[in-house]
Design a protein around this motif. Structure first.
Motif, PDB file in Angstrom:
ATOM      1  N   ALA A  93       0.798  -1.060  -0.057  1.00  0.00           N
ATOM      2  CA  ALA A  93      -0.108  -0.041  -0.072  1.00  0.00           C
ATOM      3  C   ALA A  93       0.853   1.259  -0.035  1.00  0.00           C
ATOM      4  O   ALA A  93       0.660   2.334  -0.520  1.00  0.00           O
ATOM      5  N   GLU A  94       2.005   1.312   0.709  1.00  0.00           N
ATOM      6  CA  GLU A  94       2.710   2.438   0.677  1.00  0.00           C
ATOM      7  C   GLU A  94       3.358   2.807  -0.563  1.00  0.00           C
ATOM      8  O   GLU A  94       3.776   3.818  -0.959  1.00  0.00           O
ATOM      9  N   MET A 164       2.748  -5.575 -11.049  1.00  0.00           N
ATOM     10  CA  MET A 164       1.116  -5.162 -10.790  1.00  0.00           C
ATOM     11  C   MET A 164       1.100  -3.641 -10.334  1.00  0.00           C
ATOM     12  O   MET A 164       0.214  -3.297 -10.636  1.00  0.00           O
ATOM     13  N   LEU A 165       1.927  -3.417  -9.617  1.00  0.00           N
ATOM     14  CA  LEU A 165       1.913  -1.902  -8.927  1.00  0.00           C
ATOM     15  C   LEU A 165       2.326  -0.922 -10.113  1.00  0.00           C
ATOM     16  O   LEU A 165       1.554   0.055 -10.175  1.00  0.00           O
ATOM     17  N   ASN A 166       3.258  -1.377 -10.958  1.00  0.00           N
ATOM     18  CA  ASN A 166       3.536  -0.370 -11.824  1.00  0.00           C
ATOM     19  C   ASN A 166       2.479  -0.260 -13.134  1.00  0.00           C
ATOM     20  O   ASN A 166       2.138   0.760 -13.599  1.00  0.00           O
ATOM     21  N   TRP A 167       1.817  -1.414 -13.212  1.00  0.00           N
ATOM     22  CA  TRP A 167       0.591  -1.557 -14.334  1.00  0.00           C
ATOM     23  C   TRP A 167      -0.380  -0.532 -13.584  1.00  0.00           C
ATOM     24  O   TRP A 167      -0.814   0.425 -14.603  1.00  0.00           O
ATOM     25  N   TYR A 168      -0.536  -0.480 -12.615  1.00  0.00           N
ATOM     26  CA  TYR A 168      -1.763   0.508 -11.866  1.00  0.00           C
ATOM     27  C   TYR A 168      -1.231   1.846 -11.902  1.00  0.00           C
ATOM     28  O   TYR A 168      -2.007   2.707 -12.436  1.00  0.00           O
ATOM     29  N   TYR A 169      -0.080   2.187 -11.732  1.00  0.00           N
ATOM     30  CA  TYR A 169       0.635   3.488 -11.928  1.00  0.00           C
ATOM     31  C   TYR A 169       0.332   3.952 -13.694  1.00  0.00           C
ATOM     32  O   TYR A 169      -0.152   5.161 -13.738  1.00  0.00           O
ATOM     33  N   ALA A 175      -5.478   8.092  -9.883  1.00  0.00           N
ATOM     34  CA  ALA A 175      -6.425   7.334  -8.831  1.00  0.00           C
ATOM     35  C   ALA A 175      -6.116   7.851  -7.399  1.00  0.00           C
ATOM     36  O   ALA A 175      -5.105   8.510  -7.232  1.00  0.00           O
ATOM     37  N   GLY A 176      -7.049   8.165  -6.616  1.00  0.00           N
ATOM     38  CA  GLY A 176      -6.793   8.830  -5.141  1.00  0.00           C
ATOM     39  C   GLY A 176      -6.410   7.668  -4.434  1.00  0.00           C
ATOM     40  O   GLY A 176      -6.428   6.393  -4.739  1.00  0.00           O
ATOM     41  N   SER A 177      -6.173   8.040  -2.967  1.00  0.00           N
ATOM     42  CA  SER A 177      -5.861   7.116  -2.009  1.00  0.00           C
ATOM     43  C   SER A 177      -6.545   5.977  -1.743  1.00  0.00           C
ATOM     44  O   SER A 177      -6.225   4.942  -1.661  1.00  0.00           O
ATOM     45  N   LYS A 178      -7.751   6.090  -1.686  1.00  0.00           N
ATOM     46  CA  LYS A 178      -8.868   4.975  -1.425  1.00  0.00           C
ATOM     47  C   LYS A 178      -8.954   3.882  -2.603  1.00  0.00           C
ATOM     48  O   LYS A 178      -8.576   2.699  -2.249  1.00  0.00           O
ATOM     49  N   ALA A 179      -8.812   4.196  -3.796  1.00  0.00           N
ATOM     50  CA  ALA A 179      -8.734   3.461  -4.779  1.00  0.00           C
ATOM     51  C   ALA A 179      -7.223   2.666  -4.892  1.00  0.00           C
ATOM     52  O   ALA A 179      -7.343   1.599  -5.008  1.00  0.00           O
ATOM     53  N   TYR A 183      -6.617  -1.224  -4.373  1.00  0.00           N
ATOM     54  CA  TYR A 183      -5.611  -2.014  -5.444  1.00  0.00           C
ATOM     55  C   TYR A 183      -4.849  -2.892  -4.750  1.00  0.00           C
ATOM     56  O   TYR A 183      -4.364  -4.083  -5.056  1.00  0.00           O
ATOM     57  N   ALA A 184      -4.052  -2.076  -3.519  1.00  0.00           N
ATOM     58  CA  ALA A 184      -2.872  -2.655  -3.019  1.00  0.00           C
ATOM     59  C   ALA A 184      -3.518  -3.821  -2.106  1.00  0.00           C
ATOM     60  O   ALA A 184      -2.797  -4.986  -2.320  1.00  0.00           O
ATOM     61  N   ASP A 185      -4.783  -4.033  -1.712  1.00  0.00           N
ATOM     62  CA  ASP A 185      -4.930  -5.100  -1.070  1.00  0.00           C
ATOM     63  C   ASP A 185      -5.326  -6.193  -2.030  1.00  0.00           C
ATOM     64  O   ASP A 185      -5.111  -7.244  -1.886  1.00  0.00           O
ATOM     65  N   LEU A 186      -5.909  -6.075  -3.380  1.00  0.00           N
ATOM     66  CA  LEU A 186      -6.004  -7.039  -4.221  1.00  0.00           C
ATOM     67  C   LEU A 186      -4.591  -7.579  -4.708  1.00  0.00           C
ATOM     68  O   LEU A 186      -4.471  -8.950  -4.834  1.00  0.00           O
ATOM     69  N   VAL A 187      -3.545  -6.846  -4.926  1.00  0.00           N
ATOM     70  CA  VAL A 187      -2.283  -7.225  -4.920  1.00  0.00           C
ATOM     71  C   VAL A 187      -1.809  -8.037  -3.998  1.00  0.00           C
ATOM     72  O   VAL A 187      -1.356  -9.112  -4.293  1.00  0.00           O
ATOM     73  N   ALA A 188      -2.073  -7.709  -2.652  1.00  0.00           N
ATOM     74  CA  ALA A 188      -1.717  -8.605  -1.710  1.00  0.00           C
ATOM     75  C   ALA A 188      -2.502  -9.673  -1.350  1.00  0.00           C
ATOM     76  O   ALA A 188      -1.811 -10.891  -1.300  1.00  0.00           O
TER      77      ALA A 188
END
Length: 198
Positions: A93-94, A164-169, A175-179, A183-188
Motif C-alpha cells: 500500500a505504501e 502489478m503496482l507499476n501497471w496500476y501507476y 487514482a486517489g488514495s482509497k482506490a 488495489y494494494a489489497d488486491l495485489v496482496a
C-alpha cells in the motif's frame, strides 16, 4: 564576500524540480529546453542557473530527490508487531501511495535516467535496488521455507508484485488514495492466496 543562501532556497529548488518533472515528462528530456523550464517555473533562466548549472544537473537533482524520498518512505514503513501478511499489505500500500502525484517523476525516471553519467546512474540504481530489496525481504517473511527451497522464485515474485503496482501507476495514474489502497489489497490477496483466494 560569499553570497548568502536565501531562506526559501530549498523551497525554490523543489519548485524547479517539480516543474522540470512536468516539462521533461511532456516534452521529453532530450527535446526540453531551459527556456521551457524557466517559462514553466515562472522565473528567468538566470535564476534557474543560480540553483542548477545545467539541464543535466536539474535532471539528476530531480531523480535523486524523487528516488531517495521514495526509498526512504517505503523502506521506512514500520512493520514491527505486524504479522508477515500484514507487513506485506502495509508495504504494498505504501508503494502505491508513494507513487501518487509523482507520475511525471516516474515517467522521467523510466525515460531519461540513461542520459546521466554512469556514476550518477549507479547512485540512482542503488536507491531502486534498496526499494526492491525491502519488498523482497518483506515477501520472504511470508513464505521463508518456500523461497529457501528455490531462491530464484523470490526475485520473480518481487518483480511480479512491482509489475502489478507499476501497471496500476501507468493505467490509473490519477487514482486517489482509497482506490490505491483497494488495489494494494488486491495485489496482496493475489500474492498471498492466488486467484482462488479472492
Amino acid at each position: 564576500m560569499a553570497r548568502t543562501i536565501a531562506k526559501d532556497h530549498d523551497e525554490k529548488r523543489g519548485q524547479i524540480l517539480k516543474s522540470a518533472a512536468r516539462v521533461f515528462a511532456e516534452a521529453g528530456y532530450d527535446r526540453a529546453s531551459m527556456t521551457q523550464l524557466a517559462r514553466e517555473c515562472g522565473i528567468s533562466k538566470a535564476n534557474i542557473y543560480h540553483y542548477y548549472d545545467s539541464k543535466d544537473a536539474v535532471l539528476f537533482g530531480l531523480l535523486e530527490t524523487y528516488l531517495r524520498d521514495l526509498r526512504d518512505r517505503v523502506c521506512g514503513v514500520d512493520v514491527a508487531g505486524l504479522s508477515p501478511e500484514e507487513g506485506l499489505r502495509r508495504v504494498v500500500a505504501e508503494i502505491l501511495l508513494a507513487y501518487q502525484g509523482a507520475d511525471d517523476e516516474h515517467k522521467v525516471q523510466s525515460n531519461a535516467m540513461g542520459a546521466l553519467p554512469e556514476e550518477q546512474q549507479k547512485l540512482l540504481r542503488a536507491y531502486q535496488r534498496a526499494l526492491v530489496q525491502y519488498l523482497s525481504d518483506t515477501l520472504q517473511t511470508v513464505a521463508p521455507e518456500a523461497f529457501a527451497k528455490d531462491p530464484s522464485k523470490l526475485r520473480a515474485t518481487t518483480m511480479s508484485v512491482f509489475g502489478m503496482l507499476n501497471w496500476y501507476y501507468m493505467w490509473n495514474s490519477g487514482a486517489g488514495s482509497k482506490a490505491r489502497e483497494d488495489y494494494a489489497d488486491l495485489v496482496a490477496d493475489l500474492t498471498l492466496t492466488g486467484v482462488a483466494g479472492l
